[in-house]
Scaffold this active site. Structure first.
Site, PDB file in Angstrom:
ATOM      1  N   HIS A  80      12.930  52.959 -53.117  1.00 51.63           N
ATOM      2  CA  HIS A  80      11.494  52.726 -53.356  1.00 51.63           C
ATOM      3  C   HIS A  80      11.075  53.338 -54.684  1.00 51.63           C
ATOM      4  O   HIS A  80      11.577  54.403 -55.085  1.00 51.63           O
ATOM      5  CB  HIS A  80      10.634  53.253 -52.199  1.00 51.63           C
ATOM      6  CG  HIS A  80      10.675  54.744 -51.984  1.00 51.63           C
ATOM      7  ND1 HIS A  80       9.932  55.623 -52.748  1.00 51.63           N
ATOM      8  CD2 HIS A  80      11.345  55.507 -51.084  1.00 51.63           C
ATOM      9  CE1 HIS A  80      10.139  56.861 -52.312  1.00 51.63           C
ATOM     10  NE2 HIS A  80      11.003  56.816 -51.311  1.00 51.63           N
ATOM     11  N   ASP A  82       7.820  54.091 -55.593  1.00 51.53           N
ATOM     12  CA  ASP A  82       6.601  54.895 -55.576  1.00 51.53           C
ATOM     13  C   ASP A  82       6.904  56.368 -55.325  1.00 51.53           C
ATOM     14  O   ASP A  82       7.952  56.731 -54.793  1.00 51.53           O
ATOM     15  CB  ASP A  82       5.611  54.387 -54.534  1.00 51.53           C
ATOM     16  CG  ASP A  82       6.161  54.462 -53.117  1.00 51.53           C
ATOM     17  OD1 ASP A  82       7.313  54.033 -52.900  1.00 51.53           O
ATOM     18  OD2 ASP A  82       5.433  54.933 -52.210  1.00 51.53           O
ATOM     19  N   ASP A 111      13.179  61.964 -54.932  1.00 46.43           N
ATOM     20  CA  ASP A 111      12.617  61.027 -53.946  1.00 46.43           C
ATOM     21  C   ASP A 111      11.849  59.908 -54.648  1.00 46.43           C
ATOM     22  O   ASP A 111      10.640  59.971 -54.751  1.00 46.43           O
ATOM     23  CB  ASP A 111      11.706  61.791 -52.985  1.00 46.43           C
ATOM     24  CG  ASP A 111      11.214  60.949 -51.827  1.00 46.43           C
ATOM     25  OD1 ASP A 111      11.801  59.887 -51.566  1.00 46.43           O
ATOM     26  OD2 ASP A 111      10.231  61.352 -51.184  1.00 46.43           O
ATOM     27  N   GLU A 143       6.588  52.703 -50.317  1.00 40.95           N
ATOM     28  CA  GLU A 143       7.286  53.185 -49.118  1.00 40.95           C
ATOM     29  C   GLU A 143       6.582  54.395 -48.540  1.00 40.95           C
ATOM     30  O   GLU A 143       6.546  54.587 -47.317  1.00 40.95           O
ATOM     31  CB  GLU A 143       8.737  53.529 -49.478  1.00 40.95           C
ATOM     32  CG  GLU A 143       9.600  53.971 -48.296  1.00 40.95           C
ATOM     33  CD  GLU A 143       9.587  55.470 -48.031  1.00 40.95           C
ATOM     34  OE1 GLU A 143      10.131  55.888 -47.001  1.00 40.95           O
ATOM     35  OE2 GLU A 143       9.008  56.222 -48.859  1.00 40.95           O
ATOM     36  N   GLU A 144       6.029  55.243 -49.421  1.00 46.48           N
ATOM     37  CA  GLU A 144       5.417  56.486 -48.966  1.00 46.48           C
ATOM     38  C   GLU A 144       4.148  56.255 -48.145  1.00 46.48           C
ATOM     39  O   GLU A 144       3.709  57.153 -47.438  1.00 46.48           O
ATOM     40  CB  GLU A 144       5.090  57.388 -50.173  1.00 46.48           C
ATOM     41  CG  GLU A 144       6.293  57.797 -51.006  1.00 46.48           C
ATOM     42  CD  GLU A 144       7.198  58.807 -50.303  1.00 46.48           C
ATOM     43  OE1 GLU A 144       6.924  59.138 -49.132  1.00 46.48           O
ATOM     44  OE2 GLU A 144       8.190  59.234 -50.923  1.00 46.48           O
ATOM     45  N   GLU A 171      17.779  57.293 -50.031  1.00 45.91           N
ATOM     46  CA  GLU A 171      16.903  58.457 -49.886  1.00 45.91           C
ATOM     47  C   GLU A 171      17.722  59.737 -50.082  1.00 45.91           C
ATOM     48  O   GLU A 171      18.947  59.750 -49.853  1.00 45.91           O
ATOM     49  CB  GLU A 171      16.263  58.472 -48.496  1.00 45.91           C
ATOM     50  CG  GLU A 171      15.259  57.360 -48.241  1.00 45.91           C
ATOM     51  CD  GLU A 171      13.876  57.667 -48.787  1.00 45.91           C
ATOM     52  OE1 GLU A 171      13.705  58.727 -49.420  1.00 45.91           O
ATOM     53  OE2 GLU A 171      12.968  56.844 -48.577  1.00 45.91           O
ATOM     54  N   HIS A 365       8.342  65.773 -52.260  1.00 45.36           N
ATOM     55  CA  HIS A 365       6.909  65.952 -52.016  1.00 45.36           C
ATOM     56  C   HIS A 365       6.414  67.351 -52.387  1.00 45.36           C
ATOM     57  O   HIS A 365       5.303  67.725 -52.032  1.00 45.36           O
ATOM     58  CB  HIS A 365       6.554  65.672 -50.544  1.00 45.36           C
ATOM     59  CG  HIS A 365       6.860  64.280 -50.093  1.00 45.36           C
ATOM     60  ND1 HIS A 365       6.327  63.742 -48.944  1.00 45.36           N
ATOM     61  CD2 HIS A 365       7.625  63.315 -50.621  1.00 45.36           C
ATOM     62  CE1 HIS A 365       6.765  62.503 -48.776  1.00 45.36           C
ATOM     63  NE2 HIS A 365       7.567  62.226 -49.802  1.00 45.36           N
TER      64      HIS A 365
END
Length: 392
Positions: A80, A82, A111, A143-144, A171, A365
Site C-alpha cells: 500500500h 498510503d 510501513d 490501506e490504513e 507489510e 505509525h
C-alpha cells in the site's frame, strides 16, 4: 547470494523518493503512482490504474509477462502506498529520508514504502531474467483507512480474469511469515439532535449525551467480546477487540449540542463476533436510543457511516504462498498478528496469500519511524529467491 551494491543503493534512492511523496491516507497519491508507473513502463512492463470516484487516489497494477509459464502460478508483489498522519515530535522532517546509524528514517519507511522500493529496484532484474512465470506489481491506496483501495483493484482483477497466483503482502514482518490476522471493521456514527439554550436542556436533544450513551453500550459489548473468546485462540489478545477512536461535537459551553460524531472500530477474531456487535448496537439504537431522541425532536437521527469492513486473514492448514516463501527463506515458522492487512481480501477471491516484508511493525505509525537498512538487503535477497524460482 550477496546483493549487488548498485541494486542496494538503487533501493535506497527509490525509497528516498517515495518518502518525499506525502501520501497520507485520504489524500491524492497520484504523483507517487505516476513515479512507480514510469519505472515499470520504462522497462516495458504493462500497467493499468484503478481510481476512486474522484480520480485522485489510485491503485496501480503492472504485469511482467513470462515468455512461457510452464504452469507456474504468477507472483503478486503487493504493497500500500498510503501512510498514517504525522504527529509532532519528529527529530527530522518526516517526509525527507534521513539515514543515521544504518537506519533510514521517514514516514512510511517501514510501513510500507521500503517493500515497494525493493520491488521497483528489483524490477529490471526480473525483466532481464528468463522468467517462466508472470510477476505482478500491485500498489494500492488507503490501506490504513480500512483498506478502501484494494477492493476496487481486486474487482478489476476479477474482470480481467486475474484471480490465480501467489500474493505476497510486504507489510513489515522482519521477513517472517504471517499467515493469519483479525478482521477490521471501522465506523463513524453521526448523531443529529436539537440545539437550544443550555439553561433549558429538556427543550433540546443533546447529540453528545446520546453519543455518550452509544459509547457506553459499545463498552458493554467490548466486555461481552472478551467473554466470547474462542478456546485456544491463536491471537493476542485472544478475543475480538473494540476501540473508540474519536468523538467530536458541540459549539459552546452554553449551547445544547445538536451534532456529534463517534468513530470506533472492532477487530473480530471471526465473522460471528462482528455480526454480534452489529446486531446488538443496532438493536440498541432502534429500540432505545433513537426513540428517546425522537420523543423530543422527531427529526433527530443516528446515521451509520461504514468506513470499511475488512475480512480477516484466515489461517489455513496448507498454504501454497507460505510454503513458497519458506522455500526461499528457509524459515518454516508461522506467526499471527492482531493488526490488519489486505491479505484477507486477496485470500477471499482464491489467491493464496502470505504477509512477509522488510522492517518491523514496532516502528510503524510512530514518531521517527525507520527501517533498518539491512532489512532492505534481506528483502532484495528474497526477491532474488523469487527470481531463481521463476526462471528456466
Amino acid at each position: 547470494m550477496a546483493i549487488d551494491n548498485n541494486l542496494y543503493e538503487k533501493s535506497i534512492k527509490i525509497l528516498t523518493d517515495l518518502i518525499g511523496f506525502q501520501t497520507v491516507s485520504g489524500t491524492d497519491n497520484s504523483e507517487l503512482i505516476n513515479y512507480c508507473e514510469k519505472i515499470l513502463n520504462d522497462l516495458g512492463i504493462e500497467t493499468f490504474k484503478v481510481f476512486d470516484d474522484e480520480e485522485k487516489r489510485v491503485n496501480l497494477f503492472g504485469t511482467l509477462k513470462a515468455k512461457k509459464t510452464n504452469g507456474k502460478k504468477p507472483i503478486i508483489l503487493s504493497g500500500h502506498t498510503d501512510v498514517v498522519p504525522v504527529s509532532k515530535g519528529w527529530s527530522s522532517d518526516p517526509f525527507t529520508a534521513t539515514i543515521k546509524n544504518e537506519k533510514l528514517y521517514g514516514r512510511g519507511s517501514c510501513d510500507m514504502k521500503g517493500f515497494i522500493a525493493c520491488t521497483l529496484a528489483f524490477a529490471p532484474v526480473f525483466k532481464e531474467s528468463n522468467l517462466d512465470r508472470d510477476i505482478h506489481f500491485c500498489y494500492t491506496f488507503d490501506e490504513e483507512t480500512a483498506c478502501i483501495g484494494a477492493p476496487l483493484l481486486i474487482k478489476e482483477l476479477k474482470k480481467r480474469d486475474i484471480k490465480n497466483g501467489i500474493c505476497i503482502i510486504g507489510e513489515p514482518t522482519n521477513m517472517k511469515i504471517i499467515d493469519a490476522h483479525k478482521g477490521m471493521n471501522e465506523y463513524t456514527i453521526h448523531f443529529g439532535g436539537l440545539a437550544g439554550h443550555s439553561s433549558k436542556p429538556h427543550m433540546g436533544v443533546n447529540a453528545i449525551e446520546y453519543a455518550s450513551r452509544y459509547i457506553n453500550k459499545l463498552l458493554e459489548l467490548r466486555q461481552e467480546l472478551i467473554k466470547r473468546a474462542p478456546k485456544d485462540c491463536i491471537f493476542n489478545p485472544p478475543h475480538s477487540t473494540l476501540s473508540i477512536g474519536g468523538i467530536s461535537g458541540g459549539i459552546a459551553h452554553n449551547v445544547i449540542a445538536d451534532k456529534c460524531k463517534v468513530e470506533w472500530e472492532t477487530r473480530p477474531v471471526n465473522k460471528a463476533d462482528g455480526d454480534f456487535v452489529t446486531k446488538e448496537i443496532e438493536k440498541f439504537v432502534s429500540e432505545k436510543l433513537l426513540p428517546d431522541m425522537k420523543k423530543v425532536f422527531p427529526n433527530s437521527y443516528i446515521k451509520k457511516e461504514i468506513i470499511g469492513e475488512v475480512v480477516g486473514f484466515e489461517k489455513l492448514d496448507k498454504s501454497e504462498a507460505c510454503e513458497f516463501v519458506s522455500s526461499i527463506t528457509g524459515d518454516n515458522s508461522r506467526e499471527v498478528v492482531s493488526f490488519g492487512t489486505e491479505a484477507g481480501l486477496f485470500q477471499e477471491v482464491g489467491i493464496s496469500t502470505v504477509v512477509c516484508g522488510p522492517g518491523s511493525i514496532e516502528q510503524a505509525h510512530k514518531i521517527d519511524e525507520f527501517i533498518e537498512l539491512n532489512e532492505l538487503k534481506k528483502c532484495l535477497n528474497f526477491l532474488d529467491g523469487i527470481k531463481n524460482k521463476s526462471i528456466n
